[in-house]
Design a protein around this motif. Structure first.
Motif, PDB file in Angstrom:
ATOM      1  N   MET A 228     -41.724  -9.524  19.728  1.00 29.15           N
ATOM      2  CA  MET A 228     -41.318  -9.533  21.138  1.00 29.15           C
ATOM      3  C   MET A 228     -39.825  -9.256  21.272  1.00 29.15           C
ATOM      4  SD  MET A 228     -43.327 -12.465  23.292  1.00 29.15           S
ATOM      5  CE  MET A 228     -44.114 -13.523  22.110  1.00 29.15           C
ATOM      6  N   THR A 229     -39.045  -9.894  20.428  1.00 29.69           N
ATOM      7  CA  THR A 229     -37.595  -9.681  20.458  1.00 29.69           C
ATOM      8  C   THR A 229     -37.252  -8.222  20.188  1.00 29.69           C
ATOM      9  OG1 THR A 229     -37.216 -11.958  19.709  1.00 29.69           O
ATOM     10  CG2 THR A 229     -35.399 -10.393  19.432  1.00 29.69           C
ATOM     11  N   ALA A 230     -37.935  -7.635  19.214  1.00 31.85           N
ATOM     12  CA  ALA A 230     -37.691  -6.234  18.880  1.00 31.85           C
ATOM     13  C   ALA A 230     -38.134  -5.316  20.022  1.00 31.85           C
ATOM     14  CB  ALA A 230     -38.429  -5.873  17.590  1.00 31.85           C
ATOM     15  N   ALA A 231     -39.250  -5.650  20.653  1.00 31.47           N
ATOM     16  CA  ALA A 231     -39.751  -4.837  21.765  1.00 31.47           C
ATOM     17  C   ALA A 231     -38.781  -4.861  22.942  1.00 31.47           C
ATOM     18  CB  ALA A 231     -41.123  -5.331  22.196  1.00 31.47           C
ATOM     19  N   VAL A 232     -38.276  -6.053  23.267  1.00 32.83           N
ATOM     20  CA  VAL A 232     -37.325  -6.179  24.380  1.00 32.83           C
ATOM     21  C   VAL A 232     -36.079  -5.349  24.104  1.00 32.83           C
ATOM     22  CG1 VAL A 232     -35.777  -7.789  25.569  1.00 32.83           C
ATOM     23  CG2 VAL A 232     -38.165  -8.433  25.161  1.00 32.83           C
ATOM     24  N   LYS A 233     -35.620  -5.365  22.868  1.00 37.46           N
ATOM     25  CA  LYS A 233     -34.436  -4.578  22.501  1.00 37.46           C
ATOM     26  C   LYS A 233     -34.721  -3.082  22.630  1.00 37.46           C
ATOM     27  CE  LYS A 233     -31.069  -3.910  18.794  1.00 37.46           C
ATOM     28  NZ  LYS A 233     -30.662  -4.320  17.405  1.00 37.46           N
ATOM     29  N   LEU A 234     -35.897  -2.648  22.177  1.00 45.39           N
ATOM     30  CA  LEU A 234     -36.266  -1.233  22.248  1.00 45.39           C
ATOM     31  C   LEU A 234     -36.412  -0.764  23.699  1.00 45.39           C
ATOM     32  CD1 LEU A 234     -37.200   1.406  20.884  1.00 45.39           C
ATOM     33  CD2 LEU A 234     -39.519   0.420  20.804  1.00 45.39           C
ATOM     34  N   ILE A 235     -37.019  -1.600  24.539  1.00 42.48           N
ATOM     35  CA  ILE A 235     -37.259  -1.243  25.947  1.00 42.48           C
ATOM     36  C   ILE A 235     -35.941  -1.142  26.714  1.00 42.48           C
ATOM     37  CG2 ILE A 235     -38.303  -2.096  28.097  1.00 42.48           C
ATOM     38  CD1 ILE A 235     -40.497  -3.348  26.150  1.00 42.48           C
ATOM     39  N   ASP A 236     -35.021  -2.035  26.414  1.00 50.38           N
ATOM     40  CA  ASP A 236     -33.656  -1.957  26.943  1.00 50.38           C
ATOM     41  C   ASP A 236     -33.636  -1.844  28.473  1.00 50.38           C
ATOM     42  OD1 ASP A 236     -30.884  -1.952  26.817  1.00 50.38           O
ATOM     43  OD2 ASP A 236     -30.789   0.240  26.595  1.00 50.38           O
ATOM     44  N   ARG A 237     -34.401  -2.688  29.140  1.00 53.77           N
ATOM     45  CA  ARG A 237     -34.436  -2.806  30.603  1.00 53.77           C
ATOM     46  C   ARG A 237     -35.068  -1.604  31.310  1.00 53.77           C
ATOM     47  NH1 ARG A 237     -34.437  -7.777  30.849  1.00 53.77           N
ATOM     48  NH2 ARG A 237     -34.345  -7.500  33.111  1.00 53.77           N
ATOM     49  N   ARG A 238     -35.643  -0.682  30.574  1.00 56.94           N
ATOM     50  CA  ARG A 238     -36.269   0.473  31.225  1.00 56.94           C
ATOM     51  C   ARG A 238     -37.597   0.118  31.894  1.00 56.94           C
ATOM     52  NH1 ARG A 238     -35.810   4.692  26.309  1.00 56.94           N
ATOM     53  NH2 ARG A 238     -35.936   2.716  25.132  1.00 56.94           N
ATOM     54  N   LEU A 239     -38.213  -0.960  31.441  1.00 55.44           N
ATOM     55  CA  LEU A 239     -39.456  -1.468  32.028  1.00 55.44           C
ATOM     56  C   LEU A 239     -39.322  -2.974  32.217  1.00 55.44           C
ATOM     57  CD1 LEU A 239     -42.051   0.092  29.542  1.00 55.44           C
ATOM     58  CD2 LEU A 239     -41.306   1.089  31.695  1.00 55.44           C
ATOM     59  N   LEU A 240     -40.084  -3.507  33.166  1.00 59.64           N
ATOM     60  CA  LEU A 240     -40.264  -4.957  33.190  1.00 59.64           C
ATOM     61  C   LEU A 240     -41.126  -5.344  31.999  1.00 59.64           C
ATOM     62  CD1 LEU A 240     -41.004  -5.883  36.927  1.00 59.64           C
ATOM     63  CD2 LEU A 240     -39.037  -6.600  35.555  1.00 59.64           C
ATOM     64  N   VAL A 241     -40.802  -6.475  31.393  1.00 55.21           N
ATOM     65  CA  VAL A 241     -41.521  -6.899  30.192  1.00 55.21           C
ATOM     66  C   VAL A 241     -42.249  -8.212  30.464  1.00 55.21           C
ATOM     67  CG1 VAL A 241     -41.367  -7.447  27.749  1.00 55.21           C
ATOM     68  CG2 VAL A 241     -39.766  -5.807  28.758  1.00 55.21           C
ATOM     69  N   GLU A 242     -43.559  -8.187  30.266  1.00 53.98           N
ATOM     70  CA  GLU A 242     -44.390  -9.378  30.424  1.00 53.98           C
ATOM     71  C   GLU A 242     -44.926  -9.794  29.061  1.00 53.98           C
ATOM     72  OE1 GLU A 242     -48.715 -10.702  32.370  1.00 53.98           O
ATOM     73  OE2 GLU A 242     -47.706  -8.885  33.080  1.00 53.98           O
ATOM     74  N   ALA A 243     -44.957 -11.092  28.800  1.00 55.65           N
ATOM     75  CA  ALA A 243     -45.567 -11.631  27.589  1.00 55.65           C
ATOM     76  C   ALA A 243     -46.779 -12.462  27.977  1.00 55.65           C
ATOM     77  CB  ALA A 243     -44.566 -12.490  26.821  1.00 55.65           C
ATOM     78  N   SER A 244     -47.817 -12.384  27.160  1.00 60.21           N
ATOM     79  CA  SER A 244     -49.026 -13.142  27.442  1.00 60.21           C
ATOM     80  C   SER A 244     -49.768 -13.380  26.136  1.00 60.21           C
ATOM     81  CB  SER A 244     -49.919 -12.383  28.434  1.00 60.21           C
ATOM     82  OG  SER A 244     -51.018 -13.167  28.833  1.00 60.21           O
ATOM     83  N   GLY A 245     -50.686 -14.327  26.173  1.00 64.34           N
ATOM     84  CA  GLY A 245     -51.527 -14.598  25.015  1.00 64.34           C
ATOM     85  C   GLY A 245     -50.997 -15.734  24.163  1.00 64.34           C
ATOM     86  N   GLY A 246     -51.778 -16.789  24.047  1.00 65.48           N
ATOM     87  CA  GLY A 246     -51.392 -17.913  23.194  1.00 65.48           C
ATOM     88  C   GLY A 246     -50.186 -18.669  23.684  1.00 65.48           C
ATOM     89  N   VAL A 247     -49.935 -18.639  24.997  1.00 60.96           N
ATOM     90  CA  VAL A 247     -48.764 -19.327  25.544  1.00 60.96           C
ATOM     91  C   VAL A 247     -49.095 -20.811  25.743  1.00 60.96           C
ATOM     92  CG1 VAL A 247     -47.086 -19.429  27.416  1.00 60.96           C
ATOM     93  CG2 VAL A 247     -48.074 -17.224  26.744  1.00 60.96           C
TER      94      VAL A 247
END
Length: 282
Positions: A228-247
Motif C-alpha cells: 500500500m505504501t509503495a502504491a501510494v508513492k507510485l500514484i503520487d496524488r494522481r488518483l484517489l486511493v481507497e484501501a479495503s479488505g481485512g480492515v
C-alpha cells in the motif's frame, strides 16, 4: 431522515410482533391506561436512530409524545437517559422491542464507526472511513445513515452511483479480449459527465495500468502495508486511493498511515454488535 424510505420497513417489523396480536398485553393492560417510559443507554456509545424509534411508537400510537434528550451522533456515557415517550401503555409496550431493535443496531454501527474514525485521526487528519454495500437487506438507508452519525462517510448506495470495475469485471473483459483502458473509455463515453470511475486491484504490478487508464479512484484490496505504501508513492496524488479488505480496529491506523485517502470497512455493517439500550418504567 426520509421516512418514505423506511415506513414500510417499520410496519413490517411491527407486524412480525403483532400479526396475531399480543397474548400478554391484550389481557393485562387496560385500553385507557397511560404511562411514561424512558429510553436508557446502558453502555458508553454513540446514539443513532432516535427519529426511527419515535416513528415506531407513533405508528402504533399517533398521540404519543416523544421527548428526545440527546440527538443522533452524540457520544454518551452509560446510564444516560436519551428520551422519554408518553402515551397509551398498551401501544408503547407493544412497540418497545421494535423501537429498541432499530436503535440498538444503528447505535452499534455509529459506535463502531466512531471507534474507527478515532483510531484513524491519530495518524491521518484527512483519511475517510466509509461503509460498503455489505448491509442488511432492506436496511441500507438506515445503516448508511448510522455510519454518518458515527463520523464516517458513505460509499456507493447502489450500483448506479459510481462505476466500479472489480476483479470479476476484469476477468470478463479479458474473456472478451478487452483492456482496462477500453473499459474506462467506454464508461466515459457512455456515462454521464459527472461519472466517477474506480478500479480494484490486489497486486502492486496492476497499479500502473490503472493510472494509465485515467480512472478517478483506485481500490487497493487486501494489500500488505508495504505494498500500500509503495502504491501510494507510485500514484503520487494522481488518483484517489481507497484501501479495503481485512480492515480491523487494530489495523486501521497503520493502513491510514500509508497515506490512503479512504478506508472502506464492510464490518461496520456486516459484523457489528448492537449496543444495549433499555426502556424503563419510572
Amino acid at each position: 431522515m426520509e421516512f418514505r424510505l423506511i415506513q414500510d420497513l417499520i410496519e413490517k417489523a411491527l407486524t412480525e410482533d403483532l400479526a396475531w396480536g399480543d397474548i400478554t398485553a391484550d389481557r393485562l393492560i387496560q385500553e385507557n391506561q397511560y404511562c411514561d417510559l424512558y429510553l436508557v443507554l446502558r453502555v458508553n456509545g454513540v446514539v443513532s436512530g432516535m427519529e426511527v424509534a419515535e416513528r415506531v411508537f407513533k405508528t402504533l400510537d399517533p398521540s404519543a409524545i416523544w421527548e428526545p434528550m440527546v440527538k443522533d451522533g452524540d457520544v454518551l456515557e452509560a446510564d444516560t437517559v436519551i428520551a422519554r415517550v408518553s402515551g397509551k401503555a398498551i401501544k408503547l409496550v407493544q412497540a418497545e422491542r421494535t423501537a429498541l431493535n432499530f436503535m440498538q443496531r444503528l447505535s452499534g454501527i455509529s459506535t463502531m464507526t466512531h471507534q474507527y474514525v478515532s483510531e484513524v485521526r491519530k495518524v491521518n487528519a484527512k483519511c475517510r472511513i466509509t461503509g460498503t454495500r455489505k448491509t442488511t437487506p432492506g436496511h441500507r438507508y438506515l445503516e448508511k445513515y448510522a455510519i454518518r452519525m458515527g463520523g464516517g462517510h458513505n460509499h456507493r448506495f447502489s450500483l448506479a452511483d459510481m462505476a466500479m470495475i472489480k476483479d470479476n469485471h476484469l476477468a470478463l473483459l479479458a474473456q472478451q479480449g478487452k483492456t482496462l483502458g477500453y473499459a474506462v473509455q467506454k464508461l466515459r463515453d457512455e456515462g454521464p459527465h459527472s461519472l466517477k470511475i474506480e478500479v480494484e486491484v490486489d497486486r502492486l504490478d496492476q497499479v500502473q495500468e490503472v493510472i494509465d487508464s485515467r480512472a478517478d479512484v483506485i481500490l487497493l484490496d487486501n494489500m500488505s502495508l508495504e505494498d500500500m505504501t509503495a502504491a501510494v508513492k507510485l500514484i503520487d496524488r494522481r488518483l484517489l486511493v481507497e484501501a479495503s479488505g481485512g480492515v480491523t480496529i487494530e489495523r486501521v491506523a497503520p493502513i491510514a498511515a500509508t497515506g490512503v485517502d479512504i478506508i472502506s470497512v464492510g464490518g461496520l455493517t456486516h459484523s457489528v454488535k448492537s449496543i444495549d439500550i433499555g426502556l424503563d418504567y419510572r
